[in-house]
Structure formats: structure tokens, C-alpha cells
Design a protein around this motif. Sequence first.
Motif, PDB file in Angstrom:
ATOM      1  N   GLY A   1     121.309 -77.597  21.785  1.00  0.00           N
ATOM      2  CA  GLY A   1     120.859 -76.278  22.199  1.00  0.00           C
ATOM      3  C   GLY A   1     122.011 -75.386  22.637  1.00  0.00           C
ATOM      4  N   PHE A   2     122.931 -75.937  23.437  1.00  0.00           N
ATOM      5  CA  PHE A   2     124.105 -75.162  23.855  1.00  0.00           C
ATOM      6  C   PHE A   2     124.986 -74.830  22.649  1.00  0.00           C
ATOM      7  CE2 PHE A   2     123.410 -76.835  28.262  1.00  0.00           C
ATOM      8  CZ  PHE A   2     123.426 -75.610  28.905  1.00  0.00           C
ATOM      9  N   ARG A   3     125.102 -75.773  21.714  1.00  0.00           N
ATOM     10  CA  ARG A   3     125.939 -75.541  20.532  1.00  0.00           C
ATOM     11  C   ARG A   3     125.383 -74.404  19.684  1.00  0.00           C
ATOM     12  NH1 ARG A   3     126.921 -77.352  15.258  1.00  0.00           N
ATOM     13  NH2 ARG A   3     124.868 -78.321  15.112  1.00  0.00           N
ATOM     14  N   ALA A   4     124.057 -74.225  19.718  1.00  0.00           N
ATOM     15  CA  ALA A   4     123.413 -73.213  18.871  1.00  0.00           C
ATOM     16  C   ALA A   4     123.423 -71.821  19.489  1.00  0.00           C
ATOM     17  CB  ALA A   4     121.969 -73.626  18.578  1.00  0.00           C
ATOM     18  N   VAL A   5     123.781 -71.687  20.761  1.00  0.00           N
ATOM     19  CA  VAL A   5     123.696 -70.389  21.443  1.00  0.00           C
ATOM     20  C   VAL A   5     124.451 -69.280  20.713  1.00  0.00           C
ATOM     21  CG1 VAL A   5     124.429 -69.145  23.525  1.00  0.00           C
ATOM     22  CG2 VAL A   5     123.146 -71.271  23.724  1.00  0.00           C
ATOM     23  N   PRO A   6     125.697 -69.495  20.256  1.00  0.00           N
ATOM     24  CA  PRO A   6     126.418 -68.394  19.577  1.00  0.00           C
ATOM     25  C   PRO A   6     125.677 -67.820  18.374  1.00  0.00           C
ATOM     26  CG  PRO A   6     127.937 -70.157  20.153  1.00  0.00           C
ATOM     27  CD  PRO A   6     126.559 -70.678  20.426  1.00  0.00           C
ATOM     28  N   ARG A   7     124.771 -68.607  17.783  1.00  0.00           N
ATOM     29  CA  ARG A   7     124.002 -68.090  16.649  1.00  0.00           C
ATOM     30  C   ARG A   7     123.115 -66.917  17.084  1.00  0.00           C
ATOM     31  NH1 ARG A   7     121.318 -72.541  15.302  1.00  0.00           N
ATOM     32  NH2 ARG A   7     122.922 -73.379  13.933  1.00  0.00           N
ATOM     33  N   LEU A   8     122.724 -66.888  18.358  1.00  0.00           N
ATOM     34  CA  LEU A   8     121.847 -65.832  18.856  1.00  0.00           C
ATOM     35  C   LEU A   8     122.510 -64.471  18.814  1.00  0.00           C
ATOM     36  CD1 LEU A   8     120.296 -67.692  21.939  1.00  0.00           C
ATOM     37  CD2 LEU A   8     119.320 -67.432  19.659  1.00  0.00           C
ATOM     38  N   TYR A   9     123.851 -64.425  18.900  1.00  0.00           N
ATOM     39  CA  TYR A   9     124.518 -63.127  18.805  1.00  0.00           C
ATOM     40  C   TYR A   9     125.347 -63.000  17.535  1.00  0.00           C
ATOM     41  CZ  TYR A   9     128.248 -65.800  21.251  1.00  0.00           C
ATOM     42  OH  TYR A   9     129.167 -66.744  21.635  1.00  0.00           O
ATOM     43  N   GLY A  10     124.946 -63.751  16.494  1.00  0.00           N
ATOM     44  CA  GLY A  10     125.493 -63.528  15.163  1.00  0.00           C
ATOM     45  C   GLY A  10     126.681 -64.353  14.766  1.00  0.00           C
ATOM     46  N   GLU A  11     127.131 -65.285  15.610  1.00  0.00           N
ATOM     47  CA  GLU A  11     128.283 -66.104  15.255  1.00  0.00           C
ATOM     48  C   GLU A  11     127.833 -67.335  14.475  1.00  0.00           C
ATOM     49  OE1 GLU A  11     131.490 -68.969  17.530  1.00  0.00           O
ATOM     50  OE2 GLU A  11     130.996 -67.031  18.458  1.00  0.00           O
ATOM     51  N   GLU A  12     128.570 -67.669  13.455  1.00  0.00           N
ATOM     52  CA  GLU A  12     128.248 -68.845  12.668  1.00  0.00           C
ATOM     53  C   GLU A  12     128.664 -70.096  13.443  1.00  0.00           C
ATOM     54  OE1 GLU A  12     129.236 -70.818   8.277  1.00  0.00           O
ATOM     55  OE2 GLU A  12     129.768 -68.733   8.718  1.00  0.00           O
ATOM     56  N   VAL A  13     127.726 -71.025  13.582  1.00  0.00           N
ATOM     57  CA  VAL A  13     127.978 -72.248  14.341  1.00  0.00           C
ATOM     58  C   VAL A  13     128.603 -73.290  13.427  1.00  0.00           C
ATOM     59  CG1 VAL A  13     126.906 -74.110  15.664  1.00  0.00           C
ATOM     60  CG2 VAL A  13     126.077 -71.764  15.909  1.00  0.00           C
ATOM     61  N   LYS A  14     129.663 -73.915  13.894  1.00  0.00           N
ATOM     62  CA  LYS A  14     130.363 -74.906  13.083  1.00  0.00           C
ATOM     63  C   LYS A  14     129.513 -76.158  12.898  1.00  0.00           C
ATOM     64  CE  LYS A  14     135.059 -73.427  14.248  1.00  0.00           C
ATOM     65  NZ  LYS A  14     136.330 -73.775  14.912  1.00  0.00           N
TER      66      LYS A  14
ATOM     67  N   TRP B   1     117.582 -74.003  18.915  1.00  0.00           N
ATOM     68  CA  TRP B   1     117.933 -72.581  18.952  1.00  0.00           C
ATOM     69  C   TRP B   1     118.620 -72.175  20.248  1.00  0.00           C
ATOM     70  CZ3 TRP B   1     117.414 -70.644  14.291  1.00  0.00           C
ATOM     71  CH2 TRP B   1     116.493 -71.232  13.423  1.00  0.00           C
ATOM     72  N   ASP B   2     118.310 -72.887  21.329  1.00  0.00           N
ATOM     73  CA  ASP B   2     118.940 -72.593  22.613  1.00  0.00           C
ATOM     74  C   ASP B   2     118.676 -73.773  23.538  1.00  0.00           C
ATOM     75  OD1 ASP B   2     116.489 -72.005  24.452  1.00  0.00           O
ATOM     76  OD2 ASP B   2     116.113 -70.806  22.654  1.00  0.00           O
ATOM     77  N   PRO B   3     119.433 -73.903  24.645  1.00  0.00           N
ATOM     78  CA  PRO B   3     119.283 -75.077  25.511  1.00  0.00           C
ATOM     79  C   PRO B   3     117.959 -75.124  26.256  1.00  0.00           C
ATOM     80  CG  PRO B   3     120.840 -73.492  26.453  1.00  0.00           C
ATOM     81  CD  PRO B   3     120.546 -73.033  25.061  1.00  0.00           C
ATOM     82  N   ILE B   4     117.343 -73.975  26.517  1.00  0.00           N
ATOM     83  CA  ILE B   4     116.095 -73.976  27.290  1.00  0.00           C
ATOM     84  C   ILE B   4     114.953 -74.562  26.471  1.00  0.00           C
ATOM     85  CG2 ILE B   4     114.399 -72.523  28.451  1.00  0.00           C
ATOM     86  CD1 ILE B   4     116.643 -70.597  29.148  1.00  0.00           C
ATOM     87  N   THR B   5     114.735 -73.987  25.262  1.00  0.00           N
ATOM     88  CA  THR B   5     113.636 -74.499  24.437  1.00  0.00           C
ATOM     89  C   THR B   5     113.910 -75.917  23.951  1.00  0.00           C
ATOM     90  OG1 THR B   5     114.618 -73.497  22.452  1.00  0.00           O
ATOM     91  CG2 THR B   5     112.991 -72.199  23.662  1.00  0.00           C
ATOM     92  N   SER B   6     115.163 -76.249  23.684  1.00  0.00           N
ATOM     93  CA  SER B   6     115.472 -77.580  23.163  1.00  0.00           C
ATOM     94  C   SER B   6     115.222 -78.659  24.208  1.00  0.00           C
ATOM     95  CB  SER B   6     116.921 -77.636  22.675  1.00  0.00           C
ATOM     96  OG  SER B   6     117.822 -77.415  23.740  1.00  0.00           O
ATOM     97  N   THR B   7     115.705 -78.439  25.437  1.00  0.00           N
ATOM     98  CA  THR B   7     115.492 -79.449  26.480  1.00  0.00           C
ATOM     99  C   THR B   7     114.029 -79.497  26.903  1.00  0.00           C
ATOM    100  OG1 THR B   7     116.188 -77.792  28.121  1.00  0.00           O
ATOM    101  CG2 THR B   7     117.837 -79.368  27.379  1.00  0.00           C
ATOM    102  N   THR B   8     113.371 -78.341  26.905  1.00  0.00           N
ATOM    103  CA  THR B   8     111.941 -78.331  27.242  1.00  0.00           C
ATOM    104  C   THR B   8     111.148 -79.130  26.226  1.00  0.00           C
ATOM    105  OG1 THR B   8     112.129 -76.156  28.293  1.00  0.00           O
ATOM    106  CG2 THR B   8     109.932 -76.875  27.642  1.00  0.00           C
ATOM    107  N   SER B   9     111.437 -78.899  24.936  1.00  0.00           N
ATOM    108  CA  SER B   9     110.743 -79.618  23.878  1.00  0.00           C
ATOM    109  C   SER B   9     110.998 -81.121  23.977  1.00  0.00           C
ATOM    110  CB  SER B   9     111.200 -79.099  22.511  1.00  0.00           C
ATOM    111  OG  SER B   9     110.637 -79.846  21.465  1.00  0.00           O
ATOM    112  N   ALA B  10     112.266 -81.495  24.203  1.00  0.00           N
ATOM    113  CA  ALA B  10     112.596 -82.911  24.329  1.00  0.00           C
ATOM    114  C   ALA B  10     111.922 -83.516  25.549  1.00  0.00           C
ATOM    115  CB  ALA B  10     114.105 -83.088  24.406  1.00  0.00           C
ATOM    116  N   GLY B  11     111.856 -82.725  26.644  1.00  0.00           N
ATOM    117  CA  GLY B  11     111.212 -83.221  27.848  1.00  0.00           C
ATOM    118  C   GLY B  11     109.726 -83.450  27.669  1.00  0.00           C
ATOM    119  N   VAL B  12     109.074 -82.490  27.000  1.00  0.00           N
ATOM    120  CA  VAL B  12     107.637 -82.634  26.741  1.00  0.00           C
ATOM    121  C   VAL B  12     107.372 -83.864  25.883  1.00  0.00           C
ATOM    122  CG1 VAL B  12     105.670 -81.593  25.546  1.00  0.00           C
ATOM    123  CG2 VAL B  12     107.126 -80.188  27.025  1.00  0.00           C
TER     124      VAL B  12
END
Length: 822
Positions: A666-679, A583-594
Motif C-alpha cells: 500500500g505504501f509502495r503504491a502511494v506515488p501512483r495517486l499523484y501520477g508517478e509510475e511505481v517501480k 492502492w494505498d496503505p489505509i485500504t490495503s491494511t484494512t482489507s488485510a485486517g478484515v
Amino acid sequence: MGRPNNEDSKYTPAQGWQNHEDAAHDDEAPPVYELEAPTVTMPPPGNTGATNDGRIHIDIDSHLTKSLIKLVPKASKQPHDPSRRFTTSGRLNVRLNIVIQVVGSRGDVQPFIALGQELQKHGHRVRLATHDVFESFVLESGLEFYPIGGDPKELMAYMVKNPGLIPSMKSLREGDIQKKRTMIGELLSGCWKSCVEGDAKTGRPFVADAIIANPPSFAHVHCAQALGVPLHLMFTMPWSCTRAFPHPLANFKVGEIDPAVINYVSYGVVEWMTWQGLGDLINKWRYTLDLEPVPNTMGPVLAEALKVPFTYCWSPALVPKPLDWAEHIDVCGFFFRDPPSYTPPPIIDKFIQAGPPPVYIGFGSIVIEDPAKMTSLILEAVRMCGGARAIVSRGWSNLGEGMPDENGDILFIGDCPHEWLFQNVAAVVHHGGAGTAACGLRNGCPTVVVPFFGDQPFWGEMIAAAGAGPHPIPHKSLTASNLAEAISYCLTPEATSAAQNIASQMASEDGVKAAVQSFHANLPLERLQCDILPDQPASWLYKHASIRLSKQAAQILIESAIIDARDISLHETHPISITNQRWDPITSTTSAGVSWVSNLATSSTGIIIDPIAELNRSKGHGSESSSSGAATAGRMALASAKNIGRFNMHVFKGSCVDIPFAAAEGFRAVPRLYGEEVKDHGEVKDWSSGFGVAGKNFAHGIVDGVSDLWKRPYEDGKAEGAAGVAKGVGKGLLGFGSKVASAGIGLVAYPGQGICKSIRHAAKSGTRKRIKVKRLEEGQWLVDQKRNSMDPRVVLERFERLRQEGLAQGNRSIKSGISSQS
């Protein structure tokens, strides 16, 4: 479910809360019903736990609930397309091997027997995989049987003590949790074997071409992924997220948050808590199938994320399909088997004829903790009704143990088909299982539900909402007095009329036929058929010309020395890929790190613990010779070396692949947070697709990121003026940063992920090899069975024609490529 502070409001599955006047004008509104028990004691704020009736309390202030609320999609103003069985022909000329996996009681198994019999009418080979105790029940119905283990009596006893998902302290003290986990492990293994093992008695080979299952079997999606075959879930209880009504195991009070949103979230909470209890067990079992572990974020939402087709076997006259259920979700009607041929024993026939129609009382497969107390309560309640007669089913709890079969106005009986019995009674009292409830309603019987767990309260409330019975009485609240009152209500003309009205509506439905149509409509027909024998499913792919072959066709070609077994690979008619949603780079990298740290900790502690375990194992065997001591030392060294290897592998893979891959996604998914469809750049399956995805992600990331800097302010400014320009500048900067970052990191992450998958695919090939052996065995069996009835030249001629066409097409593609380059 909570009720708003409005005495005139009611809740309907289709429209939520509405007042009586509105409901009266809605011809399609289903009966109103209430899911919340009035005596529920709520846990302290901030907790999500079990209520005293075993359901799951959802606290809207808990971290889990708030997190899930953020993921609820916006309500669509337009309903989804109708179920696929209404938009496709539903016809299927392919004859499949279908395994039906069912965990539960006899009431859970019986509807699937009806389904299996209907599937057989369409030419399918049907195997019902369930508990060993139902073998004769299944075989006598004309279906194949496979035992998956597990004791349904033990399972029912556990569920009675723990009607929700959270175990009681008593169960914890008595070790029930470990027993249940052991049973689940046995069921997982049994379900997999039911997909690939031959018949234990006849030896006839069997490899599943499709899987039908009820959700509590748990193994379904994982078996389907390992085989690459279609999966279809069917159940008697709501299990798919909807705004229309909450999960039957969920309980909450309406607050500031829209009740429809909480309804939707309730399904995620229940699934999350189930995965918390069984996720580690399932992932450990997946390892034996060479499948990667399911991420904790995906485990609770697998069926929804993969859009697994779902058929609900209840009457749409009672609960219509919610508007927000997609086309792959269907409501078809109750499943009824053909009534068995049955002649009642003289004692039953004589009792029925001796007076007015009796009341049926029975709890079937429920294992009651104190059967003697329940028996005494039933006897007292019947006496309090004054003149009422009753037939009491002894059931698995053996009610009336030690008493004579006939006791005045009460007759104790053993097993008796409900299809026959319910035609001869005035009303029924039971636990509220969907099958028993359906049979009672079908025969116009007013019904008292005494729920113990699961969907039983749900069906009790539905029956009460339709006027065909009183509100359900939880078994812990049951007394002789309230049971007598409930029975007396069922004997009134009003209750009888309501029950008969439901029966007349159900008479026009055929749930089993509709469910088979739904199953056929959701199959991947474009990948399913063999190219040579189109009435058979494709199991193999001829490598040199991309020809799909059935088991029989491949075996004929192998026997004729036209192809070699090495020329064919396993064909997946429905590939399943489980990817971690980011969903975003923070939660994704944190989850992968854990996850990375956890893997490092596990492998590092294993360096010490595993050798000690090997030493203790050898001591337990009493080995004292020098040769056995040397062997033990060797096993200890090997165990330590394996964990050192795992540690080094986790260090490299986590730091160089997993964390960068999570960051790129996570970075690729960021535009989804403000309503843009991610390719969607495709899935990384191997090294080749990894490089392909990296290239696409880099090209689109750079181009789109740069263009966002001017495109976003222009488009938002055009729509919203100066405020839109400011908003667009922010979106542009955020999009530029996230897309360029994903493009750069992805150049390393996606190829690395693809290379790791290719290496794993080559190393973890045991399950694929076993599947290949089993499919070849069945192919050989099929050829042997039809050797005198089929001319193999048909297969040989069709194959040669397709191979020549494939080679010609390949040559044209090569020439076209050369021409375009020149």
C-alpha cells in the motif's frame, strides 16, 4: 443506456453520442443503436440493482459506482496498437492439445464447433467440453467430446425467469439459486476434468496445452493457472471495459458524469455482481486444485488484470472494435461452420414449394414458461398478417404440442439446420442469440428479435439500427398485434434491402479463420516449443540443463534410461499469478485486517462446529457400537485439532505476514495517486524471490524517497513556477514518507511472504503430482502410437547435444563469476 435530451443525437459504438449530420460524414461509423428500454422503472437513488427487464441498473450516486469511477484510466488520445493478428505472422508450427470449454445452449456451442474444425486443419487436437446433451452434435462434427455436466435446459429456464444477474423473488422462493450454484459447482469440476482426463470411451489420454473458453464457463482462468497454459476467451457479447458502449446487461441514465466513463464502469459493476454471487463457490473449488483463494478485489477483474486474450465473434461491419480495446482484444467476425449435408423431409420441402417463402419463427433452446400461450399468440399473429405463411420450430419448449405438423399456412417442425432453412424463408423471428442472428443476416433475412436475456436485446437493437428489422420486442411484452406488425415490416422491400446489404458485407469476412489467427498470434511462442521436437509443445523442463521437453520426447528419454522421471519438472508455458492490487496503505491494511479477522472467526467457530457436524454425521449413519463410538470421538477430536491449527496459523500469518505485506504494498503504491509510475521489483514467488524483492524495494525506496525531497520541488517548480514548487514539496514529503515506510516494512514483509509461499508450494503438491502423472501417461501413449514410425535416436542425439551445450554454458558462467570476483 441513457439518451441525452437532443432529438438529433444518436449513439455509435465508435464515437458515442453524435448528431445525425456528424454521423453522415463518418464512413466508418457503425449503425446507431439504443440500449435502454423505454419502460424501465428505476430503483431508488443509492441502489445498484435489477431493472424490470432483468438488466443491471447503475446508479451513479452509489458507493460502488463512485469507487469504480476513481479507477477508470484516463482516456488516451492515441488508439491502442492494432490487434496482434495484424502485427504477427499468425503462423504456428506447434501442434497443441486444445480444450474448448463452452457453457450454454446449442447456439452457444455451434460457433465453437466451427472454430474447432478450423483448428484441426492446423494440426491441433481439439476437445470440445460442454454439456452431456451435445455429445452427438460434437462427435458428428469430427471433434473430441468431454462432458462437463450441467443441464442446459435447466440453465435456460433459470435465465428466462432471471434475465439479469439478480434473481427474482419467485426464484428465491422456489430454491432456484441453490440449484444454479450446485450446477455451477458441477460445471467447475467438469471443466477441470476436461483439461486432464482421458476420453471416457476410448481411454485415450489428454492433457490440455491451451484453453479456449466462453466467459460463462467460469473455470477457464483457474484451470489455466493450475496447468500453467495459455488461455484465450471468445464470446458473442461485449465483456471487456470500453468507453464506446455499456455492458449489454447494464442500464443507466446520463447525468453529470461523462457517459463514456459510466460505459466503462458498467462492465466492472456487472462483473462485481457476478463475483458476489459465485466468488465463494469458485474459491472453494480452487482449494481442491491447491490454488490460493482469489481476493475479492481481484475476482471481478481477473481477465482484465491478467490481460487474457479476447476474441469477439461478431461482424466488425456491425460493431467495429472500439479504439480503447488493446492489442490482445480482437473482433473477428461471426463463426460459421461448414454447412451440414442435409436433405429436408418431404413435408418441409413440399410446404416451402407450395407458396411464397414463409416466415421462420422459433426460439431454439429457450425454455418458455407457457408454451401453449406462446403457440396461440404466434398463430394469431400469422393470421393477422394476411396471407403470410410460417414455419414454426417446436424447440425445447415444444411449441404446438398436440397439434398436427401442418396447420393450414403454418408448419411445425423439429430440428432443422438453420444454414439450409434460412436460405428458403422470407424473414426470421427468433430470440436473438448471436449464432441465430448471424445465420439470418448471412442469408439476407430481415429479422424480428424477441429477446429473453443476455446479449439478445443487444443483437436485436443492432439489427434494428441497420434497418434489417424492427426494434426488439421483449418476450414479456409480446402480443399477437405487435408481432404481426413486426413481421409485416420485415416483409417490406426496405427491410429486405437492408438485410441483403448486411449479407453482402459479411460475405467478405471469415470469422473462424480470423479467430484462429488471433489465437495463434497471442500464444507465448518463446516458451511453447519443445527444444528437441519443435512441432510439439513443451510440457517438461529438464532440471540439470534447462531443456524444454515435450511429453513424447521426455518419455523416449525415460524409456532409454537417459533421464529419470525425477529429473524433470512441470514446465509452464504461460504462468499465471494472481496478486492483490493495492492502492494505498489505509485500504490495503484494512482489507488485510478484515480478511484476517474473518479467517480467525471461521477457524475458531470450526473448533466447535466441525466436531458437532462429525457427531451428527455418525448419528445419521445409525452407529451405536463402542468401536464406532470411539472412531467418532477420534474424528471429532481431529476436526477440532485441525481448526485449532488453522487458528494458530492464521494468527501468525495474518499478524506477521499478510498485514505487513499489505501495508508495504500500500505504501509502495502511494506515488501512483499523484501520477508517478511505481517501480516493479518483480513478483514474490518463493523465499528466494522474497528476499530479492525486499532488497530492491529497500534500496529504491530509500534512494528515491530521499531524492524526492528536492527532485519533486525542482521539477514541478520548473514546470509550474511557485505554485509548482509548493506542490512539489507536498509530493516530495508524501513520497519520502511512503517510500521509506514501504522500504522498512518490506524488509520483513516480502521475505515472510516468500517463505509462506515456499511452504505452501511444498505442502500443496497434490494437483501438480496429478498433472505430472497425466502428462507421463499421455507421453507413454504417444510413444506407443509412434513406435514404428519414429526413430528414437533422433531424440537421444538432440538431447545429448543440448545437454552438453547447457553444461558448457554453465561452466562458462561459473568461470566468469570467479573471474569477476578475483
